[in-house]
Write a protein that holds these residues in place. Structure first.
Motif, PDB file in Angstrom:
ATOM      1  N   GLY A   1      -4.608   3.987   2.111  1.00  9.34           N
ATOM      2  CA  GLY A   1      -5.173   2.822   2.777  1.00  9.34           C
ATOM      3  C   GLY A   1      -5.822   1.832   1.862  1.00  9.34           C
ATOM      4  N   ILE A   2      -5.538   1.876   0.565  1.00  7.52           N
ATOM      5  CA  ILE A   2      -6.068   0.822  -0.291  1.00  7.52           C
ATOM      6  C   ILE A   2      -4.977  -0.209  -0.490  1.00  7.52           C
ATOM      7  CG2 ILE A   2      -7.023   0.240  -2.536  1.00  7.52           C
ATOM      8  CD1 ILE A   2      -8.173   2.996  -2.663  1.00  7.52           C
ATOM      9  N   MET A   3      -5.276  -1.408  -0.088  1.00  5.22           N
ATOM     10  CA  MET A   3      -4.300  -2.473  -0.173  1.00  5.22           C
ATOM     11  C   MET A   3      -4.266  -3.038  -1.590  1.00  5.22           C
ATOM     12  SD  MET A   3      -2.949  -3.283   2.780  1.00  5.22           S
ATOM     13  CE  MET A   3      -3.133  -2.914   4.501  1.00  5.22           C
TER      14      MET A   3
ATOM     15  N   PHE B   1       0.849  -1.195   0.000  1.00  2.40           N
ATOM     16  CA  PHE B   1       0.000   0.000   0.000  1.00  2.40           C
ATOM     17  C   PHE B   1       0.876   1.233   0.000  1.00  2.40           C
ATOM     18  CE2 PHE B   1       0.863   0.819   4.441  1.00  2.40           C
ATOM     19  CZ  PHE B   1       1.025  -0.450   4.991  1.00  2.40           C
TER      20      PHE B   1
END
Lengths: 352, 304
Positions: free
Chosen positions: A86-88, A70
């Motif tokens: 916070g986007i994996m 990320f």
């Protein structure tokens, strides 16, 4: 089932040829240790030694594995709104197939046990990281002509030094040749048209059969765990044998790290500046922090409970859940334990 | 072989289990282990010096629609770069707008969360685990017993009872904390008592001079109520030491063990029954728990 033979001298060439097509993972020297390592030169493979130091479980379930990556910005680190933070992102899966060459039948049995764990209960609980590696992996086993004194692979339905469960191809060392037994379509596709392989003559096949029978007799240790299934968890848990067995344990964790079936893991985020990865690392139930809560409460407060957990999990809990004992008899924990704790002794006490 | 807990035989199978005993390797439809919902913190309420209540809104309206949980389940809250923590859900399962999580500042991830402001983004995975059998408790008296932070997971069943108040008979909440300052959700007590006809009894272990109420251990509260053992279900949640005292006390009052439900807490990392951290016997708290009946808990070693 198709039998072929290959001369020992031609093996290196075959492995080098295979390495051009896919990742070949074979026992190879790394420093002083014999470990399963990717090789590009077939002559690096060491196929005449007994068990490797660590089990090959790391090929499918690496000691440190990136699960997701990320990017975050400095603001997100302080948890203030950030649009894309916070986007994996999933990491890229293996792009080419791999073959594990020269794995011992006991370690293969370890994979069959891990299969149960990571494929537990159908689609929803499948572990994608393990399974997508597993799918792309062919397994070529090497029968054990000379089992060690610590081996007990005939116990717990493991099949012994020439078991073929889970293998695509089995190699049997016969004099200066290997008899190559192709067991699955995957194995056949792997070896199709490779140099050095020829049809097996009946003399070699007979000889391989004799070696197999002889090797079975060489596995001296045989332990029984038949009574454990009938005992209740409460009974086993309160058994007085635990009071003394754990005492010498130093909780170093070498048994869990070298074990082909231990699969406890830890998930941690690591971040450098704004780039981060989510890692999955091996962990060990022998460590005191394994179950420690943030409040300080620990459900397994002493070494005794942690020691008990490892053996109860392998021989009782796993059996309750999957109807299979999670020990393959490779004997690594016996060889490597610094204080000579012998799993055979522990099971004998549990089975009393 | 001598068992450490001698459980009288007649207690077994007096009535069928209200909650199903764990069936290994089953798949529950309600558990979602692989989906990460992107959430925004829309409100932060400071409850005490240690606990904060976070209102989380799932950003995607379609995802907000499919997110459903039952009282007693928990979620994994992830803050990229810091980690993931299991947190029980404190809101009503009918609340489609936002999810409420009551979080105590304890470790690395929860500390960074406590510094979060409105508008911060976090990830949410779940819901996980089993839930309280609320439907089967209908037409019973309900006893909700919480210690300290244990009120957070009990708030979901409290909402459930409030929304279906006519289906239940007498409802009691027994709540104990160490100090008066640690009481959670104090602003809701009046509503629960007056609007929802719930009898709330509170007690603290160490009173200060401003505390007008009772002082003592939570088991003291049982003296003030009468329990009809044939018609009561209890939900107990609190620190591990509390389970043993409260449940044993309830047992002496005649309440069968399979009508006492506890919510266990364990360290968790995967939520899928693989990392073995939350293992209690052959049971995984994340998949087969966290809600168990007390009979089952007593048959698990190390559970409490």
């Amino acid at each position: 089932m198709k039998e072929m033979v290959i001369n020992k001298g031609d093996m290196a060439g075959l492995l080098t040829e295979l390495a051009g097509e896919m990742t070949v993972i074979a026992p190879a020297k790394k420093g002083d240790n014999l470990l399963f390592e990717p090789i590009s030169d077939g002559s690096k493979a060491v196929l005449d030694s007994a068990n490797t130091r660590l089990s090959p479980k790391g090929v499918l379930f690496p000691q440190c594995e990136q699960m997701m990556t990320f990017t975050t910005d400095r603001k997100q680190a302080r948890l203030v709104a950030a649009e894309n933070a916070g986007i994996m992102q999933d990491v890229k899966p293996l792009d080419q197939g791999q073959v594990i060459w020269g794995i011992r039948p006991c370690d293969t049995a370890g994979f069959l046990i891990l299969d149960k764990v990571f494929n537990q209960g159908g689609a929803e609980y499948e572990d994608a990281y393990y399974l997508r590696r597993r799918e792309k992996t062919a397994i070529v086993g090497l029968g054990c002509n000379k089992p060690l004194s610590t081996c007990f692979c005939t116990s717990f339905d493991n099949g012994g030094p020439f078991a073929t469960n889970g293998l695509d191809v089995l190699l049997t060392e016969v004099g200066d040749k290997y008899v190559v037994t192709v067991l699955t379509d995957k194995g056949e596709a792997l070896l199709k048209g490779k140099n050095g392989l020829s049809e097996a003559d009946s003399a070699s096949i007979d000889q391989a059969g004799q070696i197999k029978d002889a090797a079975l007799k060489l596995v001296y240790s045989s332990i029984k765990a038949d009574k454990i299934k009938g005992k209740t968890t409460m009974e086993l848990f309160d058994d007085p044998c635990w009071d003394t067995l754990y005492e010498t344990c130093m909780a170093c964790g070498v048994c869990t790290y070298s074990c082909p079936t231990c699969h406890c893991f830890d998930i941690q985020d690591e971040m450098i500046d704004t780039e981060g990865v989510r890692m999955r690392n091996w962990d060990s139930c022998m460590f005191s922090l394994f179950t420690a809560h943030a409040t300080g409460h620990n459900p397994r407060p002493t070494k005794k409970e942690r020691f008990k957990q490892r053996f109860m999990h392998k021989f009782k809990y796993f059996q309750e859940k999957f109807d299979r004992i999670a020990c393959v008899g490779c004997g690594r924990c016996i060889q490597l334990c610094p204080v000579n704790i012998d799993v055979r002794q522990v099971v004998k006490e549990m089975n009393r | 072989m001598k068992l450490s807990y001698q459980i009288p035989k007649q207690d077994i199978n007096l009535e069928p289990f209200m909650s199903r005993p764990p069936q290994y390797n089953r798949k529950t439809i309600i558990m979602k282990t692989d989906r990460v919902y992107k959430c925004e913190i829309i409100n932060v309420i400071e409850l005490t010096s240690l606990e904060k209540l976070f209102h989380l809104k799932i950003l995607d309206p379609a995802e907000r629609e499919i997110f459903y949980f039952r009282p007693g389940q928990f979620v994994m809250l992830e803050v990229p770069g810091f980690g993931e923590v299991p947190i029980s859900i404190s809101s009503s399962s009918n609340n489609k707008e936002f999810i409420e999580l009551c979080i105590r500042r304890a470790g690395r991830t929860t500390n960074i969360l406590h510094r979060a402001q409105k508008g911060a983004r976090v990830g949410l995975r779940g819901p996980f685990g089993t839930s309280f059998p609320m439907e089967k408790m209908a037409s019973h008296n309900i006893l909700l017993i919480a210690g300290g932070l244990g009120l957070a997971p009990l708030r979901a069943p409290i909402y459930w009872v409030n929304e279906h108040r006519n289906e239940y008979r007498d409802v009691h909440i027994l709540y104990g904390t160490k100090e008066p300052g640690q009481m959670l959700f104090t602003y809701q007590y009046e509503e629960w008592e007056k609007v929802n006809r719930i009898k709330l009894l509170t007690i603290v272990e160490e009173a200060n001079k401003d505390w007008p109420g009772r002082t003592g251990l939570i088991t003291e509260l049982f003296k003030e109520i009468t329990i009809d053992p044939d018609n009561t279900c209890a939900i107990v949640c609190g620190p591990p030491v509390m389970f043993k005292f409260v449940c044993n006390h309830l047992y002496t009052l005649g309440l069968p063990m399979n009508r006492m439900f506890v919510s266990l807490e364990r360290r968790m990392h995967c939520g899928m029954g693989k990392c073995c951290r939350c293992m209690v016997g052959s049971t995984f708290t994340c998949v087969d728990g966290p809600v168990f009946d007390y009979w089952f808990v007593l048959n698990l070693k190390e559970a409490i």
